[in-house]
Design an enzyme around this catalytic site. Structure first.
Site, PDB file in Angstrom:
ATOM      1  N   HIS A 143      -8.296  20.440   8.199  1.00  0.00           N
ATOM      2  CA  HIS A 143      -8.185  21.497   8.978  1.00  0.00           C
ATOM      3  C   HIS A 143      -8.615  20.636  10.400  1.00  0.00           C
ATOM      4  O   HIS A 143      -8.733  20.938  11.464  1.00  0.00           O
ATOM      5  CB  HIS A 143      -9.641  22.265   8.593  1.00  0.00           C
ATOM      6  CG  HIS A 143      -9.309  23.452   7.680  1.00  0.00           C
ATOM      7  ND1 HIS A 143      -8.048  24.177   7.488  1.00  0.00           N
ATOM      8  CD2 HIS A 143      -9.644  24.004   6.443  1.00  0.00           C
ATOM      9  CE1 HIS A 143      -8.228  25.209   6.362  1.00  0.00           C
ATOM     10  NE2 HIS A 143      -9.210  24.965   5.845  1.00  0.00           N
ATOM     11  N   ASP A 180      -4.144  22.629  -0.706  1.00  0.00           N
ATOM     12  CA  ASP A 180      -5.240  23.638  -0.836  1.00  0.00           C
ATOM     13  C   ASP A 180      -5.175  25.253  -0.414  1.00  0.00           C
ATOM     14  O   ASP A 180      -3.846  25.087   0.281  1.00  0.00           O
ATOM     15  CB  ASP A 180      -6.434  23.128   0.282  1.00  0.00           C
ATOM     16  CG  ASP A 180      -7.418  23.080   0.722  1.00  0.00           C
ATOM     17  OD1 ASP A 180      -7.655  25.056   1.571  1.00  0.00           O
ATOM     18  OD2 ASP A 180      -8.228  22.742   1.121  1.00  0.00           O
ATOM     19  N   HIS A 182      -5.934  26.928   1.883  1.00  0.00           N
ATOM     20  CA  HIS A 182      -6.017  27.783   3.481  1.00  0.00           C
ATOM     21  C   HIS A 182      -5.338  26.611   4.572  1.00  0.00           C
ATOM     22  O   HIS A 182      -5.012  25.665   4.212  1.00  0.00           O
ATOM     23  CB  HIS A 182      -7.581  26.828   3.547  1.00  0.00           C
ATOM     24  CG  HIS A 182      -8.171  27.693   3.383  1.00  0.00           C
ATOM     25  ND1 HIS A 182      -9.652  27.261   2.010  1.00  0.00           N
ATOM     26  CD2 HIS A 182      -8.620  29.163   2.906  1.00  0.00           C
ATOM     27  CE1 HIS A 182     -10.002  28.387   1.924  1.00  0.00           C
ATOM     28  NE2 HIS A 182     -10.170  29.342   1.938  1.00  0.00           N
ATOM     29  N   ASP A 268      -9.179  25.786  -4.126  1.00  0.00           N
ATOM     30  CA  ASP A 268      -9.747  26.917  -3.827  1.00  0.00           C
ATOM     31  C   ASP A 268      -8.289  27.746  -3.839  1.00  0.00           C
ATOM     32  O   ASP A 268      -9.005  29.180  -3.925  1.00  0.00           O
ATOM     33  CB  ASP A 268     -10.217  26.955  -3.104  1.00  0.00           C
ATOM     34  CG  ASP A 268      -9.735  26.275  -1.405  1.00  0.00           C
ATOM     35  OD1 ASP A 268      -8.440  25.587  -1.895  1.00  0.00           O
ATOM     36  OD2 ASP A 268     -10.141  25.515  -0.116  1.00  0.00           O
TER      37      ASP A 268
END
EC number: 3.5.1.-
Length: 369
Positions: A143, A180, A182, A268
């Site tokens: 991120h 991931d 996200h 996740d």
């Protein structure tokens, strides 16, 4: 040939503060809690399972080397690096800028070791000392854009490693595959204009960051077409992820033919993760890893580096990670103890909405040269 493995005790010492997400706040009646959602115990439990399962006997431990300023500046701005130094030097650390990404006093040392662990493993795989490897680093990185920390991420570990492969090792084409759950917004930002790094993100549509990760976000200038987002509907499971691998990811990698594949390995998207709504199981991650490892064998002499990203289930992340490690070593050790519980919950049939979301990406691959 040997499979490398990076872990450092300090990865388990990341200070995530006293709140569950943002800092505890008496005015808002947000109580302190012992375990932040990104508490490092989840990654430590993964490492301990690698040891307790016997997989560590089939891995070559690699000591993390702290990333230098020069390493970090290949992916980040000088202003961001200086700000992280400032926060790390505060008496009790503090918020790095987005309200949820905390750094304890001295935490820059761990962030450097996280990025540096990815760099060191990349160096050894790229030079042929190792055939492949897994860097179980913490904090995660995907991120963090060029100029900021974000979403529990201080430095963008996969991008720091890719920058090293490009600038120091002379590689002309590197691919970063991020599964991931996200969106890998930071990785996208760093390589937005650069065709020398192909970025692919498989993620839950509109989960985090807000309003990010659309399939129309494709890069700019010379980098147009070299950023691929595959936003999947909430509830997607093994069938959708494997369809995305087969229809998009593997075709993109074969079209691009990188000299090295770096996988942002977040877990996740698992059924038991609290920060998303996907339905992937340990076997789903195993099959994704197997496909990617086989693809690397076909196109880049097997050079593949897995770098830990997110994953917030202390119960299930270790077994999802173990499945990937087992595919790297070729040795099975433990069955998934959650398999029977999760097997009947869905995710193993490809739904029309999932198929449509994936197949609208396929024509975009024609721009890869």
């Amino acid at each position: 040939m040997a499979i490398g493995y990076v872990w450092n005790t300090l990865y388990g010492w990341v200070d995530t503060g006293t709140g569950s997400l943002a800092a505890a706040n008496l005015t808002a009646r947000m109580q302190p809690i012992s375990h932040h959602l990104a508490h490092p115990d989840t990654k430590r439990r993964f490492h301990e399972l690698v040891c307790a399962s016997g997989q560590i006997e089939h891995l070559t431990p690699i000591a993390a080397v702290a990333a230098t300023d020069a390493d970090i500046l290949r992916a980040h701005s000088a202003a961001h690096l200086e700000n992280m130094k400032r926060v790390s030097n505060l008496p009790t650390g503090g918020d790095t800028g987005d309200g949820i990404t905390m750094m304890g006093n001295g935490g820059l040392e761990i962030a450097r070791l996280s990025a540096g662990g990815a760099v060191e493993l990349t160096r050894r795989v790229a030079t042929g000392e190792l055939s492949a490897g897994y860097a179980l680093v913490n904090p995660p990185g995907h991120h963090a854009p060029h100029n900021a920390a974000m979403g529990f991420c201080i430095f963008n570990n996969t991008s720091v490693a890719a920058g090293y492969a490009r600038a120091v090792l002379g590689m002309e084409r590197v691919a970063i595959l991020d599964w991931d759950v996200h969106h890998g917004n930071g990785t996208q930002d760093i390589w937005w204009n650069d065709p020398s790094v192909l970025t692919i993100s498989l993620h839950q549509h509109l989960c985090f960051p807000p309003d990010s990760g659309y399939s129309t976000e494709r890069g700019a200038g010379n980098g147009h077409g070299y950023n691929i987002n595959v936003p999947l509907p909430p509830g997607s499971g093994n069938a959708a992820y494997l369809h995305a691998m087969d229809q998009v990811v593997l075709h993109a990698l074969r079209a691009y033919r990188p000299q090295l594949i770096i996988v942002g390995s977040g877990f996740d998207a698992s059924m038991l993760d609290p920060l998303a709504r996907m339905m992937v199981t340990a076997d789903g991650f195993r099959q994704m890893a197997r496909r990617t490892i086989d693809c690397a064998a076909d196109i880049c002499d097997g050079r593949i580096v897995f770098v830990q990203e997110g994953g917030y289930s202390p119960h299930y992340l270790p077994f999802c990670g173990l499945a990937v490690i087992e595919e790297l070593t070729g040795v099975r050790s433990l069955p998934d103890p959650y398999h029977e519980f999760l097997a009947g919950m869905g995710g193993n049939t490809l739904l029309d909405a999932e198929r449509a979301a994936i197949e609208e990406i396929v024509p975009l691959l024609a721009d890869i040269r």
